[in-house]
Design an enzyme around this catalytic site. Structure first.
Site, PDB file in Angstrom:
ATOM      1  N   GLY A  10       0.801  -1.222   0.000  1.00 16.11           N
ATOM      2  CA  GLY A  10       0.000   0.000   0.000  1.00 16.11           C
ATOM      3  C   GLY A  10       0.825   1.259   0.000  1.00 16.11           C
ATOM      4  O   GLY A  10       0.614   2.158   0.810  1.00 16.11           O
ATOM      5  N   ALA A  11       1.754   1.349  -0.961  1.00 15.58           N
ATOM      6  CA  ALA A  11       2.718   2.457  -0.932  1.00 15.58           C
ATOM      7  C   ALA A  11       2.432   3.551  -1.960  1.00 15.58           C
ATOM      8  O   ALA A  11       3.307   4.361  -2.243  1.00 15.58           O
ATOM      9  CB  ALA A  11       4.128   1.910  -1.160  1.00 15.58           C
ATOM     10  N   SER A  13       0.061   5.929  -1.721  1.00 18.11           N
ATOM     11  CA  SER A  13      -0.514   7.157  -1.158  1.00 18.11           C
ATOM     12  C   SER A  13      -0.328   7.162   0.349  1.00 18.11           C
ATOM     13  O   SER A  13       0.028   6.144   0.952  1.00 18.11           O
ATOM     14  CB  SER A  13      -2.012   7.271  -1.495  1.00 18.11           C
ATOM     15  OG  SER A  13      -2.733   6.224  -0.884  1.00 18.11           O
ATOM     16  N   GLY A  14      -0.576   8.308   0.949  1.00 20.94           N
ATOM     17  CA  GLY A  14      -0.622   8.428   2.399  1.00 20.94           C
ATOM     18  C   GLY A  14       0.621   7.958   3.118  1.00 20.94           C
ATOM     19  O   GLY A  14       1.755   8.171   2.681  1.00 20.94           O
ATOM     20  N   GLY A  16       1.832   4.953   3.595  1.00 20.15           N
ATOM     21  CA  GLY A  16       2.645   3.975   2.876  1.00 20.15           C
ATOM     22  C   GLY A  16       3.626   4.603   1.923  1.00 20.15           C
ATOM     23  O   GLY A  16       4.776   4.165   1.805  1.00 20.15           O
ATOM     24  N   SER A 139      -4.154   0.512  14.625  1.00 18.82           N
ATOM     25  CA  SER A 139      -4.942   1.695  14.986  1.00 18.82           C
ATOM     26  C   SER A 139      -5.411   1.603  16.423  1.00 18.82           C
ATOM     27  O   SER A 139      -5.673   0.506  16.941  1.00 18.82           O
ATOM     28  CB  SER A 139      -6.162   1.814  14.063  1.00 18.82           C
ATOM     29  OG  SER A 139      -7.070   2.789  14.528  1.00 18.82           O
ATOM     30  N   TYR A 168     -13.871  -2.109  10.758  1.00 23.98           N
ATOM     31  CA  TYR A 168     -12.500  -1.603  10.630  1.00 23.98           C
ATOM     32  C   TYR A 168     -11.740  -1.823  11.941  1.00 23.98           C
ATOM     33  O   TYR A 168     -10.595  -2.298  11.934  1.00 23.98           O
ATOM     34  CB  TYR A 168     -12.512  -0.118  10.269  1.00 23.98           C
ATOM     35  CG  TYR A 168     -11.124   0.464  10.135  1.00 23.98           C
ATOM     36  CD1 TYR A 168     -10.365   0.242   8.986  1.00 23.98           C
ATOM     37  CD2 TYR A 168     -10.563   1.228  11.155  1.00 23.98           C
ATOM     38  CE1 TYR A 168      -9.091   0.755   8.865  1.00 23.98           C
ATOM     39  CE2 TYR A 168      -9.290   1.746  11.045  1.00 23.98           C
ATOM     40  CZ  TYR A 168      -8.556   1.512   9.894  1.00 23.98           C
ATOM     41  OH  TYR A 168      -7.284   2.021   9.774  1.00 23.98           O
TER      42      TYR A 168
END
Length: 287
Positions: A10-11, A13-14, A16, A139, A168
């Site tokens: 998951g790199a 955006s954001g 990552g 989280s 989530y």
């Protein structure tokens, strides 16, 4: 991180993307896994533009699809001689119930089952690089889960009275439990694993929450909300800081006042950690 072999999921955006940038800047050999090829190619071009001599490669896979996970794990084996750091960052927040290709809740499949399978399939590369590290983006929301049924946690269905937030949070509790079970099972092999909460970060994931864009346009002006680069800082410390050498099974938080929050009782139940691991093995088809 000079010469270290790293994989980040998951790199594009954001957080990552910032983790990937930090590892490349520090001299790591980076292989990142993304779901969208076009966004992946844009990220790859950007990393190479910022670091012309960088050793960086992209692979495409949907972590909610177990067949994709197995394929990409084989590709990782074809590209890397060992794996010093695995960063399980990829995650989604579906607003409505969705079913994965394998029949699981898609959020649980993406945030837990896919990373669980990938981690197990790359365990030999991690052991080959020992001492090696696994970093898991979790989280503080995991604290809100009052009940976790190991038999049904991946089943699709209604999101209940608190909607997608409850599912989530369940996926993040699963992340924490698996991290602690890895510490129990794999530390003797030279593999450590730690999870962390990056704090309240204004990323695309958060903006999927109803009214998220409007709320964060206001909240970003306060010190409570961090940008993606700030959110990635602790991941980079867990990946390379010598002070974390040998530490395993921890949950670290950058959320202001987190130390004052009550502990999540599920986190400390060794039996639950083990049962979740074994049930996850069954669901993803590991022997």
């Amino acid at each position: 991180m000079e010469g270290k072999y790293c994989v980040v999921t998951g790199a594009t955006s954001g957080i990552g993307k910032e983790i990937a940038r930090g590892l490349v800047t520090a001299g790591a050999h980076l292989l990142f896994i993304c779901r969208d090829r076009a966004r992946g190619e844009a990220t790859l071009a950007g990393l190479r533009r910022e670091n012309p001599s960088a050793a960086v490669r992209m692979l495409v896979a949907d972590l909610s699809v177990l067949r994709d996970v197995r394929r990409v794990a084989e590709e990782v084996h074809g590209h890397l001689p060992r794996l010093d750091v695995l960063v399980n960052n990829a995650g989604i927040h579906d607003l409505r119930p969705a079913v994965s290709a394998d029949g699981f809740d898609r959020m649980i499949a993406t945030n837990h089952l896919g990373p669980f399978l990938l981690t197990n399939l790359l365990a030999d590369l991690l052991e080959r690089a020992a001492p090696s590290r696994i970093v898991v983006v979790a989280s503080e929301s995991h604290r809100s889960v009052l009940r976790l049924d190991p038999r049904t946690f991946a089943e699709p269905g209604s999101y209940g009275p608190i909607g997608s937030l409850g599912v989530y949070a369940r996926s993040k509790l699963l992340n924490v439990l698996v991290t602690q079970e890895i510490a129990r099972r794999w530390t003797s092999c030279g593999i450590t694993a730690n999870a962390f909460c990056p704090g309240l970060v204004a990323t695309g994931l958060v903006r999927n929450i109803p009214m998220g864009a409007r709320l964060f346009s206001l909240a970003e002006r306060t010190p409570l909300v961090r940008n993606a680069r700030e959110g990635a800082e602790h991941a980079l410390r867990l990946a390379g800081d010598p002070r974390f050498a040998g530490r395993s099974g921890g949950f670290y938080s950058t959320t202001p006042g987190a130390a004052l929050l009550p502990p999540a009782p599920h986190r400390f139940r060794t039996g639950l950690q083990q049962v979740v691991w074994e049930r996850s093995e069954e669901l993803v088809g590991l022997p």
